[in-house]
Design a protein around this motif. Structure first.
Motif, short mmCIF file in Angstrom:
data_model
loop_
_atom_site.label_atom_id
_atom_site.label_comp_id
_atom_site.label_asym_id
_atom_site.label_seq_id
_atom_site.Cartn_x
_atom_site.Cartn_y
_atom_site.Cartn_z
N GLU A 143 -9.77 13.60 -5.48
CA GLU A 143 -10.06 14.48 -6.73
C GLU A 143 -8.64 14.81 -7.27
N ASP A 168 -8.28 11.46 -11.97
CA ASP A 168 -9.09 11.66 -13.27
C ASP A 168 -8.36 10.55 -14.43
N GLU A 170 -9.76 9.29 -17.89
CA GLU A 170 -9.53 10.04 -18.95
C GLU A 170 -8.46 9.23 -19.80
N TRP A 229 -10.45 20.86 -9.62
CA TRP A 229 -9.88 20.54 -8.26
C TRP A 229 -9.67 21.33 -7.17
#
Length: 236
Positions: free
Chosen positions: A85, A90, A95, A109
């Motif tokens: 994470e 991400d 993203e 996170w």
């Protein structure tokens, strides 16, 4: 970087970006190019103290850091990969851009955030590395101060992320082409050996290779390489 050059970047023209592109792609190796990209990001983006590239594999699981300006970046990436994470992951996976204004106030996170604070990270800005071939990583900018990145930082960050994406995609295509050429060359050499030893035509020699590949569940290139290295021809 001098203050004067920093001012040039803050008011950069299209011509200045073209000069940057020529400078970046003057490097012979992909590794040198990627390292120069993260170095120039630190030199050029206001508020950026460290930068790095986080790469993921096609299954979006394994990750690596091919270029970074400090151990802080590598430690941050290791923590994100270990916890599975984090903002860089991400950005790399789904993203287009992320902005953390103040890591101390961040609520996402939960496992990564304490480690980031231990490393002294105050704010972060990141961009996914994307081309028509897919998404395969992220360019991440770090500051030890909160709220370090403004709108201009986002604009310049996109420029560097775009160059990194094109460079990596080009390197991957080149590697694929080299592998394909090497494969054809090895298979051609093996066929030549079989034709000479067995006194058969090229089609028959290739059929011997193909049959051995099927019976042994081995890639055709590996069968060909064994023949060229040992001179031993399958009896099938």
């Amino acid at each position: 970087m001098s203050e004067r050059r920093g001012d040039e970047w803050q008011h950069a023209s299209p011509r200045r970006f073209a000069e940057m592109a020529r400078e970046l792609f003057s490097h012979d190796s992909t590794g040198e190019l990627l390292q120069r990209i993260v170095s120039m990001a630190v030199e050029s983006v206001e508020g950026c103290e460290e930068a790095g590239l986080l790469m993921i594999d096609r299954r979006k699981r394994l990750c690596e850091t091919p270029a970074a300006t400090s151990d802080l970046v590598r430690a941050s990436d290791r923590a994100q990969c270990e916890y599975n994470e984090g903002p860089c992951l991400d950005a790399a996976r789904e993203e287009q851009v992320f902005l953390i204004g103040d890591m101390a106030a961040e609520t996402r996170w939960p496992r990564y955030r304490p480690r980031a604070l231990e490393l002294g990270i105050g704010s972060m800005l990141g961009f996914d590395l994307y081309t028509y071939e897919g998404r395969f990583g992220a360019l991440d900018l770090y500051s030890r101060s909160p709220r370090a990145f403004g709108d201009r930082a986002r604009e310049l960050g996109w420029v560097f992320a775009s160059h990194a994406a094109v460079a990596i995609a080009g390197a991957r295509r080149e590697a694929t082409l080299r592998e394909g050429y090497a494969t054809r060359q090895e298979i051609g050499e093996a066929i030549g050996i079989i034709m000479e030893r067995r006194r058969v035509a090229g089609e028959a020699a290739f059929e011997i290779l193909r049959t051995e590949s099927m019976h042994t569940n081995t890639k055709l290139r590996d069968v060909a390489r064994k023949i060229t290295l040992t001179g031993e021809i399958p009896c099938r």
